[in-house]
Design an enzyme around this catalytic site. Structure first.
Site: not given
Ligand code: UDP
Length: 220
Positions: A84-86, A173
């Site tokens: 994930d990019v975050d 997931e």
């Molecule tokens: N992502 C993106 N744009 C968005 C939503 C998600 O590029 O508008 C990508 C991004 O890489 C992000 C990943 O999808 O890290 C997982 O999404 P999200 O962060 O919503 O999932 P979480 O881990 O918070 O459930």
């Protein structure tokens, strides 16, 4: 050569440069690592591929389709890792992560079954009677062909659900968990590699899942 697969559309572009900088310092030092980024913004990676933004959960749910759009190119890598990019690498992530198929135990469900899909209509269904481990979707990978084969199966399952008008409880997931339940990963990593930023757990923080305002990040 190792490929790191990143998707950043909509508001997620803010995470790209800090993550890439942190990977240069901590991710598989000594190996040739290339970042491959799908994005709708002007931001830099070793390879940038234009990718249209769609409202959540499409960017995450369709990740396997996105990855497979470059299958031929990606087959040239020895290993591929999606993250994930975050996220942010904060300590050395070395060759302990290399394996045929690599998954991370979900930090929220160590020793628990977690929240797999329980509706039998979905291709992600795991019956309650089957004891399963719960994996996090945020970091995954393996030998390139093996990983891409998994992506292919997951994409087909997600597509089959879409045609039935059902979305699995935790999107991609849930499908990952279904796949890994029936195809055990050779390497299961601890939550060190999907460590929620503000949690305190008895693991070394290596790859941190950053705190964020989910609603704010996903709107627009
Ligand atoms: N992502 C993106 N744009 C968005 C939503 C998600 O590029 O508008 C990508 C991004 O890489 C992000 C990943 O999808 O890290 C997982 O999404 P999200 O962060 O919503 O999932 P979480 O881990 O918070 O459930």
């Amino acid at each position: 050569m190792i490929g790191v697969l990143l998707i950043a559309t909509g508001k997620y572009d803010v995470f790209v440069q800090p993550l890439i900088q942190s990977l240069k310092r901590h991710f598989l030092p000594g190996y040739q690592v290339k970042t491959i980024l799908w994005t709708d913004k002007e931001t830099q990676a070793d390879l940038c591929l234009h990718h249209k933004h769609e409202p959540w959960p499409a960017p995450t749910l369709n990740r396997y389709k996105t990855i497979l759009s470059q299958r031929e190119l990606l087959e040239q890598f020895d290993y591929l890792f999606y993250m994930d990019v975050d996220m942010l690498a904060v300590d050395t992530i070395g060759d302990e992560i290399l394996g045929d198929l690599v998954a991370v135990q979900h930090p929220g469900f160590i020793g628990k079954v977690g929240t797999p899909e329980r509706r039998s209509r979905s291709a992600a269904y795991i019956p309650r009677r089957e004891k399963s481990v719960y994996y996090a979707g945020g970091f995954q990978g393996g030998r390139s062909r093996r990983y891409l084969d998994m992506c292919h199966t997951l994409h087909n399952q997600i597509e089959s659900d879409r045609q039935k008008g059902i979305t699995a409880i935790w999107h991609d997931e849930s499908h990952l968990n279904h796949y890994l339940h029936y195809n055990k990963p050779g390497k299961v990593l601890s939550p060190s590699y999907c460590y929620p930023e503000s949690w305190e757990m008895p693991y070394v923080k290596r790859l941190v899942a950053l705190d964020k305002d989910h609603a704010e990040m996903r709107c627009g």
